[in-house]
Design a protein around this motif. Structure first.
Motif, mmCIF file in Angstrom:
data_model
loop_
_atom_site.group_PDB
_atom_site.id
_atom_site.type_symbol
_atom_site.label_atom_id
_atom_site.label_comp_id
_atom_site.label_asym_id
_atom_site.label_seq_id
_atom_site.Cartn_x
_atom_site.Cartn_y
_atom_site.Cartn_z
ATOM 1 N N SER A 1 11.345 29.486 25.375
ATOM 2 C CA SER A 1 12.697 30.028 25.602
ATOM 3 C C SER A 1 13.775 29.185 24.927
ATOM 4 N N HIS A 2 13.454 27.924 24.643
ATOM 5 C CA HIS A 2 14.438 27.027 24.030
ATOM 6 C C HIS A 2 14.290 26.898 22.515
ATOM 7 N N PHE A 3 13.152 27.328 21.966
ATOM 8 C CA PHE A 3 12.953 27.232 20.524
ATOM 9 C C PHE A 3 13.727 28.332 19.801
ATOM 10 N N LYS B 1 20.236 21.602 25.022
ATOM 11 C CA LYS B 1 19.770 22.434 26.135
ATOM 12 C C LYS B 1 19.087 21.513 27.135
ATOM 13 N N THR B 2 19.425 21.677 28.384
ATOM 14 C CA THR B 2 18.880 20.781 29.392
ATOM 15 C C THR B 2 17.400 21.027 29.653
ATOM 16 N N ALA B 3 16.706 19.948 30.004
ATOM 17 C CA ALA B 3 15.290 20.047 30.352
ATOM 18 C C ALA B 3 15.093 20.320 31.838
ATOM 19 N N LEU B 4 16.184 20.241 32.603
ATOM 20 C CA LEU B 4 16.080 20.447 34.043
ATOM 21 C C LEU B 4 15.517 21.830 34.364
ATOM 22 N N ALA B 5 14.432 21.858 35.092
ATOM 23 C CA ALA B 5 13.802 23.120 35.493
ATOM 24 C C ALA B 5 12.810 22.806 36.595
#
Length: 561
Positions: free
Chosen positions: A349-351, A492-496
Motif C-alpha cells: 500500500s505504501h509502494f 509515510k508512517t510505519a505505525l500500524a
C-alpha cells in the motif's frame, strides 16, 4: 491443486499438509504393530510368547500415536506449507516396509520380499522429497547386516532391490527438465549437471552444517529445553520404562532405534539454523516408539493388580493425548498468525507504482510477496530483489533476467563483473574479499542509479549501510525510500497494528526487532525535520513494545530539550 475444495490455493495446501500429517500418525500406529510382530528380525524375548498383536499393545500403540501426533513439532507440520508432512509419511512408510520386508524375507528366503521392493521404491521417493532421509541409513544398514550378515547373498539382495530405489529416485529427473523450460521460479537453476548436483546435495546450506561447537551447544540446549513441550513430563516415566523393556526383551530393536535417534541428533545439533525443530522429528518418532513399550509394560504390570487399579491406570494413560492437546494447543495454533499478510499488504500500500524494492525479510515479506504477486496477481509492477540471494547466488540473476529483463539489461556490466567473482566463491576457488566487496557495492549503486530516473527505490531499513550516503533516506512505511534530493512528500508512517501471535517464535521476534528499528529511524527523521509531536507518538509506541529501549529513551529526552 492437491485438494479439490473451494478454497484459496494456500488454504488447499494447508488442508493437504494437515491430511498428510494425520496419515503419518496412522502409519506410525501401523509401524508400531509391525515392529512388535517382527520377532525374528528383532529376536524378541518373551516369557510366554503371547499373541503379539493383542488388544493391550494395540491400545498402547493408539495412545502413543496420538501423543506423538499432538506433540508440538509433529502437530505443527499440519499448519505449515512445507516438505515435512510428506517427509513424515515417507519416512515411516520406509520403516514399515523395511522391517516388514526383513521379517517376510526371513520367512521365505527363496523369494525376494515384495515389502522390500516397496521399501526400496518408497525410500527413493523419500530421498527425492528431502535429503534428511539419509538419517535412516546407519540404522537400516546395521539392522539389515545384523539380520542377513555380510555374505554375498546379502549384497546380491541389495542389488536386486536397487532398481526400485532408482525408480523412486527418478522423480529428480523432472527438475532439470522443468528448469530448462525457464519456469517463473527456478530455485538453484538445476538445469546443468553441476547445478543439479549442488541442488540435491544442499550445497547452498552447507555453510550452516558442522559449523562449530557453539552451534552444537545452541541446538542441544534447544532440544533439551523443548523436549518437555513435545512430550508431557508424565511421559518421562514411560520413556525410561520403554527403554528398559526394549533393552531387556528386544535388544536388537533397542540398538536399531538408538541408531536412528543418535544419527538424527548428531546431524541436527550440527546444523546452525534458527528453525531447527523439524530436523529433530525422527528423534521424536523414535521416542514415540519407545513410549509404546513403556505404556504396554505398565498395562502388563497392572493386569496382575486389582481390577479397579487396572482400570484407573488405563483411564489415566488414555487421557494423556488429551493432556498433550491442552498443553500444546496455543503453541501450535496459527489462527492469529497473520503477520506475513499484514506486512505485505502494508508494504504494497505504501509502494509507488513501478517501485524497485531491495529487501532481506524472507519469512514475512519476500516469500509471501511471491504468493501475492504470482498467485493472487497483485502488484506485478513492483520489482522485489532479495538482497541475500543477489549477493550469494548466481542463479538468482537468471531468475531476475526472466522476470525483470530491463533491470538486468541496465546493470549488465556491473552484474557481469560481480558474477565473475561470485563464480569463484561458488566453486570454492580463492578470491579477494576486497575485490568482490567492491564489485558488490558497485552493483548495488548501479541498481539504484539506473533505476531512479524511472522507478522509486525502497530499501529494507537493515540494509541502510549498504548504500551510498549520497542518497537521502525518507521513511516510507516499513521501508526507506532513496532519493537524490530530500523529498518530505515521500514520508509515510510505519505505525500500524501487527498481530504478533507469539513473540517466542523466531520469525515474530525478528519482525518485532525490525519494526522497532523502522520506528526509530522514523522518529529520528521526524525530529530532524522539526516534527517533535509526531516523533513523540512514534517513540511512545517503541517504548510500549520495548520499555527498556535506550535509543528511544535518548530520543525522547532529546525531543524535550
Amino acid at each position: 491443486m492437491m485438494i479439490p475444495v473451494p478454497l484459496e490455493e494456500i488454504l488447499r495446501l494447508n488442508v493437504f499438509a494437515a491430511l498428510l500429517t494425520a496419515i503419518a500418525v496412522g502409519v506410525f500406529f501401523k509401524t508400531t504393530l509391525i515392529l512388535r510382530r517382527s520377532v525374528f528380525v528383532f529376536q524378541v524375548r518373551s516369557q510366554k510368547r503371547k499373541e503379539l498383536n493383542d488388544h493391550r499393545f494395540i491400545l498402547a500403540s493408539a495412545i502413543a500415536s496420538l501423543m506423538l501426533g499432538f506433540s508440538t513439532t509433529f502437530w505443527s507440520q499440519s499448519t505449515a506449507i512445507e516438505v515435512y508432512p510428506l517427509h513424515l509419511v515417507l519416512v515411516m512408510l520406509s520403516t514399515l516396509f523395511f522391517v516388514g520386508g526383513l521379517e517376510e524375507q526371513l520367512g521365505e528366503p527363496q523369494v525376494l520380499s515384495r515389502k522390500l521392493i516397496l521399501f526400496a521404491f518408497v525410500l527413493g521417493l523419500s530421498f527425492s522429497n528431502h535429503m534428511t532421509t539419509i538419517l535412516l541409513a546407519p540404522g537400516f544398514l546395521w539392522l539389515y547386516l545384523r539380520v542377513f550378515g555380510f555374505g554375498k547373498e546379502s549384497f546380491r539382495q541389495i542389488l536386486k532391490i536397487a532398481p526400485f530405489f532408482l525408480l523412486g529416485l527418478s522423480i529428480y529427473i523432472y527438475m532439470p527438465i522443468r528448469s530448462s523450460g525457464n519456469p517463473l521460479l527456478d530455485w538453484g537453476h538445476p538445469a546443468t549437471l553441476e547445478r543439479f548436483f549442488w541442488h540435491v546435495s544442499g550445497k547452498q546450506f552447507r555453510v550452516w552444517m558442522f559449523s562449530g561447537w557453539s552451534a552444537v551447544q545452541k541446538q542441544l540446549s534447544y532440544f533439551a529445553n523443548n523436549f518437555t513441550s513435545e512430550f508431557h513430563i508424565a511421559l518421562i516415566a514411560c520413556i525410561v520404562i520403554g527403554m528398559f523393556v526394549l533393552f531387556k526383551r528386544a535388544h536388537r530393536m533397542f540398538i536399531f532405534l538408538a541408531f536412528l535417534f543418535l544419527t538424527t541428533m548428531v546431524y541436527a545439533v550440527n546444523y546452525d539454523i534458527f528453525d531447527i525443530g523439524s530436523y529433530f522429528l525422527l528423534s521424536y518418532i523414535v521416542t514415540g516408539w519407545i513410549v509404546v513399550y513403556g505404556i504396554d509394560f505398565l498395562f502388563e504390570w497392572m493386569s496382575r493388580k486389582r481390577s479397579w487399579m487396572k482400570t484407573t491406570v488405563v483411564v489415566v494413560l488414555s487421557t494423556l493425548p488429551i493432556v498433550q492437546i491442552m498443553n500444546h494447543w496455543t503453541e501450535v495454533d496459527e489462527t492469529k498468525n497473520i503477520l506475513p499478510q499484514q506486512f505485505v499488504r502494508n508494504a504494497f500500500s505504501h509502494f509507488e507504482p513501478d517501485a524497485v524494492v531491495i529487501a532481506s525479510q524472507w519469512d514475512y515479506f519476500i516469500s509471501p510477496s511471491l504468493y501475492y504477486q504470482f498467485i493472487r496477481n497483485e502488484r506485478h509492477d513492483i520489482t522485489i530483489i532479495d538482497k541475500s540471494l543477489l549477493q550469494n547466488r548466481s542463479w538468482y540473476f537468471m531468475q531476475l533476467q526472466r522476470q525483470h529483463p530491463q533491470l538486468i539489461e541496465h546493470i549488465m556490466l556491473s552484474a557481469n563483473l560481480f558474477l565473475k567473482e561470485l563464480d569463484k566463491f561458488e566453486h570454492d576457488i580463492p578470491f579477494d574479499f576486497n575485490i568482490i566487496q567492491l564489485y558488490w557495492q558497485n552493483l548495488l549503486s548501479d541498481i539504484v542509479e539506473k533505476s531512479l530516473p524511472n522507478h522509486p527505490i525502497y530499501i529494507d531499513a537493515r540494509l541502510d549501510r549498504e548504500f551510498s550516503s549520497a542518497y537521502c533516506r525518507t521513511p516510507a512505511g516499513l521501508f526507506l525510500r532513496l532519493t537524490k534530493k530530500e523529498d518530505t512528500t515521500c514520508y509515510k508512517t510505519a505505525l500500524a497494528y501487527f498481530g504478533i501471535w507469539d513473540i517466542k517464535q523466531p520469525v515474530a521476534k525478528d519482525f518485532e526487532q525490525y519494526y522497532i528499528a523502522v520506528l526509530l529511524r522514523e522518529a529520528d527523521w521526524l525530529l530532524k525535520n522539526g516534527r517533535s509531536d509526531e516523533a513523540k507518538t512514534i517513540l511512545t509506541e517503541v517504548l510500549c513494545i520495548e520499555p527498556g529501549n535506550l535509543y528511544a529513551s535518548w530520543l525522547m529526552k532529546k525531543r524535550g530539550k
